[in-house]
Design a protein around this motif. Structure first.
Motif, PDB file in Angstrom:
ATOM      1  N   ILE A   1    -105.324 -38.029 -75.500  1.00  0.00           N
ATOM      2  CA  ILE A   1    -106.592 -38.016 -75.273  1.00  0.00           C
ATOM      3  C   ILE A   1    -106.663 -39.292 -73.774  1.00  0.00           C
ATOM      4  O   ILE A   1    -107.544 -38.877 -73.007  1.00  0.00           O
ATOM      5  N   LEU A   2    -105.833 -40.074 -73.773  1.00  0.00           N
ATOM      6  CA  LEU A   2    -105.756 -40.933 -72.871  1.00  0.00           C
ATOM      7  C   LEU A   2    -104.736 -40.671 -71.715  1.00  0.00           C
ATOM      8  O   LEU A   2    -103.687 -40.608 -71.854  1.00  0.00           O
ATOM      9  N   THR A   3    -105.602 -39.955 -70.660  1.00  0.00           N
ATOM     10  CA  THR A   3    -104.828 -39.405 -69.705  1.00  0.00           C
ATOM     11  C   THR A   3    -104.086 -40.294 -68.648  1.00  0.00           C
ATOM     12  O   THR A   3    -103.250 -39.837 -67.943  1.00  0.00           O
ATOM     13  N   ASP A   4    -104.603 -41.465 -68.555  1.00  0.00           N
ATOM     14  CA  ASP A   4    -104.096 -42.460 -67.480  1.00  0.00           C
ATOM     15  C   ASP A   4    -103.714 -43.563 -68.219  1.00  0.00           C
ATOM     16  O   ASP A   4    -104.418 -44.521 -68.835  1.00  0.00           O
ATOM     17  N   ASP A   5    -102.186 -43.715 -68.289  1.00  0.00           N
ATOM     18  CA  ASP A   5    -101.577 -44.840 -69.017  1.00  0.00           C
ATOM     19  C   ASP A   5    -102.004 -46.289 -68.478  1.00  0.00           C
ATOM     20  O   ASP A   5    -101.782 -47.164 -68.924  1.00  0.00           O
ATOM     21  N   GLU A   6    -102.331 -46.315 -67.038  1.00  0.00           N
ATOM     22  CA  GLU A   6    -102.363 -47.435 -66.514  1.00  0.00           C
ATOM     23  C   GLU A   6    -103.916 -47.930 -66.865  1.00  0.00           C
ATOM     24  O   GLU A   6    -104.174 -49.153 -66.393  1.00  0.00           O
TER      25      GLU A   6
ATOM     26  N   SER B   1    -112.495 -48.333 -72.602  1.00  0.00           N
ATOM     27  CA  SER B   1    -113.423 -48.557 -73.730  1.00  0.00           C
ATOM     28  C   SER B   1    -113.641 -47.716 -74.957  1.00  0.00           C
ATOM     29  O   SER B   1    -113.161 -46.558 -74.748  1.00  0.00           O
ATOM     30  N   THR B   2    -114.062 -48.114 -75.885  1.00  0.00           N
ATOM     31  CA  THR B   2    -114.431 -47.096 -77.151  1.00  0.00           C
ATOM     32  C   THR B   2    -115.192 -46.042 -76.630  1.00  0.00           C
ATOM     33  O   THR B   2    -115.166 -44.835 -77.360  1.00  0.00           O
ATOM     34  N   ASP B   3    -116.099 -46.209 -76.118  1.00  0.00           N
ATOM     35  CA  ASP B   3    -117.094 -45.450 -75.672  1.00  0.00           C
ATOM     36  C   ASP B   3    -116.400 -44.339 -74.596  1.00  0.00           C
ATOM     37  O   ASP B   3    -116.715 -43.002 -74.782  1.00  0.00           O
ATOM     38  N   GLU B   4    -115.549 -44.815 -73.921  1.00  0.00           N
ATOM     39  CA  GLU B   4    -114.821 -43.963 -72.855  1.00  0.00           C
ATOM     40  C   GLU B   4    -113.883 -42.830 -73.829  1.00  0.00           C
ATOM     41  O   GLU B   4    -113.868 -41.714 -73.582  1.00  0.00           O
ATOM     42  N   ILE B   5    -113.153 -43.646 -74.686  1.00  0.00           N
ATOM     43  CA  ILE B   5    -112.388 -42.702 -75.591  1.00  0.00           C
ATOM     44  C   ILE B   5    -113.129 -41.624 -76.498  1.00  0.00           C
ATOM     45  O   ILE B   5    -112.723 -40.655 -76.411  1.00  0.00           O
ATOM     46  N   TYR B   6    -114.244 -42.078 -76.924  1.00  0.00           N
ATOM     47  CA  TYR B   6    -115.261 -40.845 -77.744  1.00  0.00           C
ATOM     48  C   TYR B   6    -115.500 -40.059 -76.913  1.00  0.00           C
ATOM     49  O   TYR B   6    -115.633 -39.040 -77.068  1.00  0.00           O
ATOM     50  N   ASN B   7    -116.035 -40.285 -75.459  1.00  0.00           N
ATOM     51  CA  ASN B   7    -116.573 -39.322 -74.542  1.00  0.00           C
ATOM     52  C   ASN B   7    -115.300 -38.383 -74.239  1.00  0.00           C
ATOM     53  O   ASN B   7    -115.512 -37.122 -74.121  1.00  0.00           O
ATOM     54  N   GLU B   8    -114.230 -38.759 -74.038  1.00  0.00           N
ATOM     55  CA  GLU B   8    -113.045 -37.951 -73.829  1.00  0.00           C
ATOM     56  C   GLU B   8    -112.733 -36.961 -75.045  1.00  0.00           C
ATOM     57  O   GLU B   8    -112.433 -35.765 -74.774  1.00  0.00           O
ATOM     58  N   GLU B   9    -112.985 -37.438 -75.999  1.00  0.00           N
ATOM     59  CA  GLU B   9    -112.852 -36.711 -77.201  1.00  0.00           C
ATOM     60  C   GLU B   9    -113.876 -35.645 -77.374  1.00  0.00           C
ATOM     61  O   GLU B   9    -113.584 -34.351 -77.932  1.00  0.00           O
ATOM     62  N   ILE B  10    -115.203 -35.692 -77.087  1.00  0.00           N
ATOM     63  CA  ILE B  10    -116.479 -34.999 -77.128  1.00  0.00           C
ATOM     64  C   ILE B  10    -115.827 -34.010 -75.804  1.00  0.00           C
ATOM     65  O   ILE B  10    -116.101 -32.703 -76.241  1.00  0.00           O
ATOM     66  N   LYS B  11    -115.401 -33.949 -74.749  1.00  0.00           N
ATOM     67  CA  LYS B  11    -115.092 -33.275 -73.822  1.00  0.00           C
ATOM     68  C   LYS B  11    -113.969 -32.089 -74.289  1.00  0.00           C
ATOM     69  O   LYS B  11    -114.179 -31.048 -74.343  1.00  0.00           O
ATOM     70  N   LEU B  12    -113.190 -32.656 -74.865  1.00  0.00           N
ATOM     71  CA  LEU B  12    -112.056 -31.845 -75.553  1.00  0.00           C
ATOM     72  C   LEU B  12    -112.414 -31.244 -76.583  1.00  0.00           C
ATOM     73  O   LEU B  12    -112.085 -29.865 -76.919  1.00  0.00           O
TER      74      LEU B  12
END
Length: 435
Positions: free
Chosen positions: A216-221, A225-236
């Motif tokens: 889910i987290l494409t950029d290791d650097e 935030s929790t909102d950004e992680i949630y947003n990535e999950e929604i897109k996937l």
């Protein structure tokens, strides 16, 4: 819905099948004639998508296609033994008044002829001329076998299952009889094909689960935030919903980048080219989220299919990213899909359990080695090749071979030199199937 059957054979065999086929209206049949064994592969490649199953009427063509292994559809053939062989022998004994020692045979195994003669109460002794036919045997060599025996007065007639050999012998003046399928055998084969089709429908309806694991987290650097992680999950999730619709399945997210798709065996078999390739999925290709692995599980219940999918995912993660693996309902494992090293192996074997106890090598590893040897169609392998197939380091492969060698299961069988400038590699003969 009619069953699309492709029948490949010579004109004499096809004529007999055509007479019987009218009794089976469930079949829509197309007939194809061939000149050489290689033609059968060309026919199947050209007509594979228009056919549900294949019936090959000449043994050598059937063996050739089986060894090629490129057909995704069920293959059937009519064995030229039993009633077919008896009919030919009765014709010879009645019309030509020949003894069994006066005849040469091909294609039908020696032991089958012996058993058939015993059932007819015919004493044959040890002198039966049978060509040890295999799929690599050239047709000219089969002809020469019969011709030399006849020319040297060792036989008076030939019995062949190969139409081209019959024509060559006839032209050379050798009395020849062709083994043809009898109507009883053809009717029995049509019945078997109907049963196989019905079983396939049931099989294709089996519950199948795919479990995908994504990063889910494409950029290791980057700090998310929790909102950004949630947003990535929604897109996937939206992309996976589109994929689930394509396979007529339903999607379930379990968090941490894992998603389950519930569908059926038939649909997964179709998109993976009969479980031999990773499908080109538009939603995944356009995604910036990287697929870690995919496991496919097939089972008799949703619980079993889900358990098998999780097992397949665990095995897939041992390979490079993006690997797909399958665990079937009989616990056999296939993968990595679409790779040269793709194997089919099983964790369950009393024999391998015994070897595992002696060598301290896991049954899974031993099963993989059995699968590798079957894929190579050889009983010898080098440590380098074993390492390549198993995706392990050569020193790990040498360690496995050393343990098997200590127990007499791996036996040094020579050397090979794939690179003239390099050091020769030791070859080992694996006796896993004979331990």
């Amino acid at each position: 819905m009619k069953i699309r059957l492709g029948v490949i054979g010579d004109e004499a065999c096809i004529k007999i099948v055509e007479e019987i086929s009218n009794e089976y209206p469930k079949f829509s049949i197309r007939y194809f004639t061939f000149n050489t064994r290689e033609d059968t592969v060309s026919i199947i490649q050209a007509q594979e998508d228009e056919t549900d199953m294949w019936l090959l009427l000449e043994p050598c063509a059937y063996l050739y296609v089986k060894e090629w292994g490129g057909s995704r559809k069920p293959l059937f053939h009519i064995p030229y033994r039993g009633a077919s062989l008896f009919k030919t022998l009765c014709e010879i004994f009645y019309n030509a008044n020949l003894a069994i020692q006066d005849i040469s045979f091909d294609t039908v195994p020696y032991n089958d002829i012996k058993r058939g003669l015993a059932e007819m109460n015919i004493q044959c002794g040890d002198t039966i001329f049978v060509n040890d036919f295999c799929v690599q045997t050239p047709v000219n060599e089969v002809f020469q076998y019969h011709y030399d025996l006849w020319k040297n007065s060792k036989t008076k007639a030939a019995v062949t299952c190969i139409d081209k050999v019959k024509d060559m012998l006839k032209e050379a003046g050798v009395p020849v009889y062709r083994v043809l399928p009898v109507r009883l055998s053809i009717r029995s084969m049509f019945y078997n094909m109907l049963r196989e089709f019905d079983l396939q429908i049931v099989k294709d309806a089996q519950i199948t689960v795919q479990v995908f694991e994504f990063c889910i987290l494409t950029d290791d650097e980057k700090v998310y935030s929790t909102d950004e992680i949630y947003n990535e999950e929604i897109k996937l999730t939206q992309k996976l919903i589109a994929y689930a619709k394509k396979v007529r399945g339903s999607l379930k997210s379990v968090g941490q980048g894992k998603f389950f798709v519930f569908t059926t065996r038939g649909l997964l078999k179709y998109i993976t080219d009969n479980f031999s390739a990773i499908p080109q999925i538009e939603e995944f290709e356009a995604s910036e989220h990287k697929l870690i692995a995919c496991g496919i599980g097939i089972g008799l219940s949703a619980y079993e299919a889900e358990f098998n999918a999780t097992t397949a995912l665990r095995n897939a993660k041992r390979y490079e990213k993006g690997t797909w693996m399958i665990v079937f309902d009989d616990k056999t494992i296939t993968g990595p899909l679409g790779k040269k090293e793709q194997l089919t192996y099983s964790h369950f074997s009393d024999e391998l359990q015994s070897i595992s106890y002696k060598t301290s090598i896991s049954v899974a590893t031993l099963s993989k080695i059995v699968g590798i040897m079957e894929k190579k169609k050889s009983d010898t392998i080098s440590a380098q090749d074993l390492a390549q197939y198993m995706h392990i380091l050569p020193r790990s492969a040498r360690r496995i071979i050393a343990r098997l060698e200590e127990c007499g299961i791996a036996i040094e069988a020579g050397e090979e030199n794939p690179n003239p400038r390099g050091r020769p590699r030791k070859l080992y003969c694996m006796k896993l199937g004979q331990a």
